[in-house]
Scaffold this active site. Sequence first.
Site, PDB file in Angstrom:
ATOM      1  CB  CYS A   1      -3.011   4.828  13.115  1.00  0.00           C
ATOM      2  SG  CYS A   1      -1.527   4.603  12.092  1.00  0.00           S
TER       3      CYS A   1
ATOM      4  NE  ARG B   1      -8.199  -8.492   6.075  1.00  0.00           N
ATOM      5  CZ  ARG B   1      -8.875  -9.102   5.107  1.00  0.00           C
ATOM      6  NH1 ARG B   1      -9.729  -8.413   4.358  1.00  0.00           N
ATOM      7  NH2 ARG B   1      -8.711 -10.392   4.886  1.00  0.00           N
TER       8      ARG B   1
ATOM      9  CB  CYS C   1      -2.578   1.146  12.806  1.00  0.00           C
ATOM     10  SG  CYS C   1      -3.668   1.646  11.431  1.00  0.00           S
TER      11      CYS C   1
ATOM     12  NE  ARG D   1      -0.443   7.216   0.458  1.00  0.00           N
ATOM     13  CZ  ARG D   1      -0.390   6.138  -0.266  1.00  0.00           C
ATOM     14  NH1 ARG D   1       0.764   5.736  -0.773  1.00  0.00           N
ATOM     15  NH2 ARG D   1      -1.489   5.430  -0.512  1.00  0.00           N
TER      16      ARG D   1
ATOM     17  CB  CYS E   1      -1.583   5.144   8.383  1.00  0.00           C
ATOM     18  SG  CYS E   1      -3.272   4.564   8.673  1.00  0.00           S
TER      19      CYS E   1
ATOM     20  CB  CYS F   1       0.301   1.817  10.535  1.00  0.00           C
ATOM     21  SG  CYS F   1      -0.608   1.770   8.988  1.00  0.00           S
TER      22      CYS F   1
ATOM     23  CB  THR G   1      -0.924   0.034   1.230  1.00  0.00           C
ATOM     24  OG1 THR G   1      -0.121   0.055   2.428  1.00  0.00           O
ATOM     25  CG2 THR G   1      -1.840  -1.175   1.248  1.00  0.00           C
TER      26      THR G   1
END
Length: 345
Positions: free
Chosen positions: A72, A45, A42, A67, A69, A38, A34
């Site tokens: 969170c 999922r 967080c 980058r 999240c 995080c 992705t």
Amino acid sequence: MTQTLPLDPDAAWKAFEARDRHSDGRFVGAVKTTGIYCKPSCPARHPKRENVVFYRTPEEARAAGFRACLRCVPDAVGRDRIAVARAVALIEGADEVVPLEDLAAQVGYAPHHFHRLFKRATGVTPAAYARGLMAQRAARALARTASVTEAIYEAGYSAPSRFYDGGAKRLGMTPSAWKRGGAGVTIRWTVADTSLGAMLVAATDKGLCRVSFDEGEAALRARFPHAEIVPGGAALADLAAQVVASVESPDRDRDLPLDVQGTAFQEAIWQALRAIPLGETRSYAELATAVGNPKAVRAAGTACGANPVSIIVPCHRAQRTDGTLGGYAYGIDRKVALRTRERVK
């Protein structure tokens, strides 16, 4: 962001899987599929383990092309820690309690949000932290000054009435009794049989002041040399029975009254210990982080060792970061037995 421990990918993944809030700020997990990173807690999922890499800081993750999240907000963790540290410095440097609104404004947060943030980080509210410091100052001043009133003002209280409303209650006795080394305070005691051995249970009128194994009246008198030490009898029977039950049946929640004192840091550690759920443990590093001082790992261990009411403040739930048990004032065998009864994982 300062790291207190080496980054262990396997340990980091376990914290990530457990959504361990206590690990927030120690590292971030970056998801290759992705492109985001995080904090450990967080709620999103979890990705597959092979798709996650860990970095010590958000800066390292961003440098690697990831980058933050948006759910969170991992970059805010560092800002939160800095704000709490700054607030602690402001509280410790103030002559009296700083109003929450002023404290929050100085660190750049809304009052209600910062109240929750500070308590989550330290285990106490800003006002309680300040009161603890003032009571600690009062205790030191009462020990060296000839006048109780002088000591009260020296500690930072605006009037004697403010001390009697807060500090005197925290000390667990009147200031004049404190000045006389506890003279005038009555402590009731008994030695109860438990499956882990003889246990001393002692209490003032306010609550438990000593719970320990392998101690008796002599040890109690050495700890409280100027108090009136008397057999517990019927007045202590019910409370002592509840303490014994906490040893034999730890699965029941017993909110027993306490009359203990320590430094603001010690009391924060003791509160953090009481907040550990049954069946769980915390490392000394996690305890230090929970009270807002992640570098004070050794001091957290010392605070556990200074715990005056074993079992009730469950210092047996503390351990080293590598999972080994560390010390225990009443023997490692008892620590193992207590953790076994609590089904520590």
